[in-house]
Scaffold this motif. Structure first.
Motif, PDB file in Angstrom:
ATOM      1  N   UNK A  31      -3.420  -4.384  -9.585  1.00  0.00           N
ATOM      2  CA  UNK A  31      -3.646  -3.723 -10.877  1.00  0.00           C
ATOM      3  C   UNK A  31      -3.841  -2.221 -10.731  1.00  0.00           C
ATOM      4  N   UNK A  32      -4.086  -1.737  -9.522  1.00  0.00           N
ATOM      5  CA  UNK A  32      -4.224  -0.298  -9.319  1.00  0.00           C
ATOM      6  C   UNK A  32      -2.901   0.320  -8.884  1.00  0.00           C
ATOM      7  N   UNK A  33      -2.233  -0.287  -7.921  1.00  0.00           N
ATOM      8  CA  UNK A  33      -0.990   0.290  -7.376  1.00  0.00           C
ATOM      9  C   UNK A  33       0.179   0.140  -8.339  1.00  0.00           C
ATOM     10  N   UNK A  34       0.272  -0.972  -9.011  1.00  0.00           N
ATOM     11  CA  UNK A  34       1.253  -1.273 -10.038  1.00  0.00           C
ATOM     12  C   UNK A  34       2.675  -1.469  -9.525  1.00  0.00           C
ATOM     13  N   UNK A  35       2.975  -1.069  -8.322  1.00  0.00           N
ATOM     14  CA  UNK A  35       4.319  -1.307  -7.812  1.00  0.00           C
ATOM     15  C   UNK A  35       4.278  -2.096  -6.518  1.00  0.00           C
ATOM     16  N   UNK A  36       3.129  -2.648  -6.189  1.00  0.00           N
ATOM     17  CA  UNK A  36       2.982  -3.456  -4.987  1.00  0.00           C
ATOM     18  C   UNK A  36       2.371  -4.789  -5.360  1.00  0.00           C
ATOM     19  N   UNK A  37       2.727  -5.782  -4.577  1.00  0.00           N
ATOM     20  CA  UNK A  37       2.110  -7.074  -4.806  1.00  0.00           C
ATOM     21  C   UNK A  37       0.684  -7.045  -4.273  1.00  0.00           C
ATOM     22  N   UNK A  38      -0.064  -8.037  -4.627  1.00  0.00           N
ATOM     23  CA  UNK A  38      -1.442  -8.140  -4.164  1.00  0.00           C
ATOM     24  C   UNK A  38      -1.480  -8.289  -2.650  1.00  0.00           C
ATOM     25  N   UNK A  39      -0.456  -8.911  -2.081  1.00  0.00           N
ATOM     26  CA  UNK A  39      -0.397  -9.092  -0.630  1.00  0.00           C
ATOM     27  C   UNK A  39      -0.100  -7.785   0.094  1.00  0.00           C
ATOM     28  N   UNK A  40       0.648  -6.881  -0.528  1.00  0.00           N
ATOM     29  CA  UNK A  40       1.073  -5.641   0.127  1.00  0.00           C
ATOM     30  C   UNK A  40       0.117  -4.479  -0.065  1.00  0.00           C
ATOM     31  N   UNK A  41      -0.716  -4.541  -1.084  1.00  0.00           N
ATOM     32  CA  UNK A  41      -1.544  -3.390  -1.439  1.00  0.00           C
ATOM     33  C   UNK A  41      -2.737  -3.231  -0.507  1.00  0.00           C
ATOM     34  N   UNK A  42      -3.113  -1.980  -0.275  1.00  0.00           N
ATOM     35  CA  UNK A  42      -4.285  -1.668   0.537  1.00  0.00           C
ATOM     36  C   UNK A  42      -5.424  -1.116  -0.303  1.00  0.00           C
ATOM     37  N   UNK A  43      -5.302  -1.129  -1.620  1.00  0.00           N
ATOM     38  CA  UNK A  43      -6.354  -0.624  -2.496  1.00  0.00           C
ATOM     39  C   UNK A  43      -7.582  -1.528  -2.407  1.00  0.00           C
ATOM     40  N   UNK A  44      -8.725  -0.953  -2.660  1.00  0.00           N
ATOM     41  CA  UNK A  44      -9.967  -1.727  -2.555  1.00  0.00           C
ATOM     42  C   UNK A  44      -9.987  -2.881  -3.551  1.00  0.00           C
ATOM     43  N   UNK A  45      -9.456  -2.666  -4.757  1.00  0.00           N
ATOM     44  CA  UNK A  45      -9.437  -3.742  -5.739  1.00  0.00           C
ATOM     45  C   UNK A  45      -8.518  -4.877  -5.288  1.00  0.00           C
ATOM     46  N   UNK A  46      -7.474  -4.555  -4.537  1.00  0.00           N
ATOM     47  CA  UNK A  46      -6.590  -5.605  -4.018  1.00  0.00           C
ATOM     48  C   UNK A  46      -7.336  -6.459  -2.997  1.00  0.00           C
ATOM     49  N   UNK A  47      -8.161  -5.832  -2.158  1.00  0.00           N
ATOM     50  CA  UNK A  47      -8.982  -6.606  -1.212  1.00  0.00           C
ATOM     51  C   UNK A  47      -9.915  -7.542  -1.983  1.00  0.00           C
ATOM     52  N   UNK A  48     -10.539  -7.023  -3.036  1.00  0.00           N
ATOM     53  CA  UNK A  48     -11.457  -7.830  -3.830  1.00  0.00           C
ATOM     54  C   UNK A  48     -10.736  -8.970  -4.531  1.00  0.00           C
ATOM     55  N   UNK A  49      -9.542  -8.678  -5.070  1.00  0.00           N
ATOM     56  CA  UNK A  49      -8.787  -9.728  -5.770  1.00  0.00           C
ATOM     57  C   UNK A  49      -8.277 -10.795  -4.801  1.00  0.00           C
ATOM     58  N   UNK A  50      -7.869 -10.384  -3.602  1.00  0.00           N
ATOM     59  CA  UNK A  50      -7.454 -11.390  -2.605  1.00  0.00           C
ATOM     60  C   UNK A  50      -8.620 -12.310  -2.266  1.00  0.00           C
ATOM     61  N   UNK A  51      -9.804 -11.731  -2.105  1.00  0.00           N
ATOM     62  CA  UNK A  51     -10.987 -12.526  -1.812  1.00  0.00           C
ATOM     63  C   UNK A  51     -11.298 -13.469  -2.985  1.00  0.00           C
ATOM     64  N   UNK A  52     -11.145 -12.969  -4.214  1.00  0.00           N
ATOM     65  CA  UNK A  52     -11.379 -13.784  -5.410  1.00  0.00           C
ATOM     66  C   UNK A  52     -10.374 -14.930  -5.498  1.00  0.00           C
ATOM     67  N   UNK A  53      -9.110 -14.639  -5.216  1.00  0.00           N
ATOM     68  CA  UNK A  53      -8.072 -15.682  -5.258  1.00  0.00           C
ATOM     69  C   UNK A  53      -8.371 -16.765  -4.232  1.00  0.00           C
ATOM     70  N   UNK A  54      -8.761 -16.379  -3.030  1.00  0.00           N
ATOM     71  CA  UNK A  54      -9.082 -17.369  -2.002  1.00  0.00           C
ATOM     72  C   UNK A  54     -10.297 -18.200  -2.402  1.00  0.00           C
ATOM     73  N   UNK A  55     -11.291 -17.563  -3.000  1.00  0.00           N
ATOM     74  CA  UNK A  55     -12.478 -18.298  -3.461  1.00  0.00           C
ATOM     75  C   UNK A  55     -12.089 -19.319  -4.525  1.00  0.00           C
ATOM     76  N   UNK A  56     -11.230 -18.924  -5.462  1.00  0.00           N
ATOM     77  CA  UNK A  56     -10.784 -19.856  -6.503  1.00  0.00           C
ATOM     78  C   UNK A  56      -9.969 -20.999  -5.907  1.00  0.00           C
ATOM     79  N   UNK A  57      -9.162 -20.686  -4.906  1.00  0.00           N
ATOM     80  CA  UNK A  57      -8.391 -21.748  -4.240  1.00  0.00           C
ATOM     81  C   UNK A  57      -9.326 -22.740  -3.560  1.00  0.00           C
ATOM     82  N   UNK A  58     -10.347 -22.233  -2.908  1.00  0.00           N
ATOM     83  CA  UNK A  58     -11.269 -23.108  -2.188  1.00  0.00           C
ATOM     84  C   UNK A  58     -12.183 -23.878  -3.133  1.00  0.00           C
ATOM     85  N   UNK A  59     -12.276 -23.442  -4.388  1.00  0.00           N
ATOM     86  CA  UNK A  59     -13.013 -24.202  -5.399  1.00  0.00           C
ATOM     87  C   UNK A  59     -12.183 -25.340  -5.975  1.00  0.00           C
TER      88      UNK A  59
END
Length: 161
Positions: free
Chosen positions: A65-93
């Motif tokens: 949501x910050x980079x806008x031209x990169x996928x969540x997997x490719x981005x190095x923005x801090x919000x992308x790290x947080x969203x990846x962690x959130x996605x994994x938490x939701x998957x594990x739930x």
């Protein structure tokens, strides 16, 4: 008129200047070190290889949501790290991919999806280019036919170039 002599530093001041330059460079090192790219301090932990593969496939379908031209997997923005962690938490739930995508769409809007669903709000994005292309082709055919009707065939008596 005599030429002025170039001013040179005395030999005893040269080591002091070098030492001062080295001290200034050493003082700037912490600033240079802090300018490095943000990295994820804690790596993600997957339960098994299947969960890791599912996570990477899902992260590739989501947009940062910050980079806008990169996928969540490719981005190095801090919000992308947080969203990846959130996605994994939701998957594990125990949530499936559709539920995770819906959670992120509710939070950030349909922009977070690389392939948004087709609905009335974004139908212009899906069909707009085709409509413009067909409209342009129609105008081109209309102009060519109109001009061909206006042209008069040349008689044999007219001079040809």
């Amino acid at each position: 008129m005599p030429m002025p002599r170039p001013r040179c530093l005395p030999r005893r001041k040269l080591p002091a200047l070098l030492l001062g330059g080295l001290l200034a460079a050493a003082a700037l090192l912490p600033a240079i070190a802090s300018a490095q790219a943000v990295s994820d301090p804690t790596p993600l932990h997957y339960r098994d290889a299947a969960e890791e593969a599912r996570f990477h496939a899902l992260a590739a379908e989501l947009r940062c949501v910050q980079c806008q031209n990169q996928s969540l997997a490719d981005s190095n923005a801090q919000i992308a790290h947080d969203l990846r962690r959130e996605v994994l938490t939701l998957m594990q739930q125990g949530r499936d991919d559709a539920q995770i995508k819906q959670f992120l769409v509710d939070r950030y809007g349909a922009f977070v999806l690389y392939r948004p669903p087709m609905d009335a709000r974004n139908s212009l994005l899906w069909f707009g280019p085709a409509v413009l292309l067909l409209g342009g082709a129609g105008v081109l055919v209309w102009v060519v036919r109109r001009r061909s009707r206006q042209l008069q065939p040349m008689d044999n008596s007219e001079e040809r170039w």
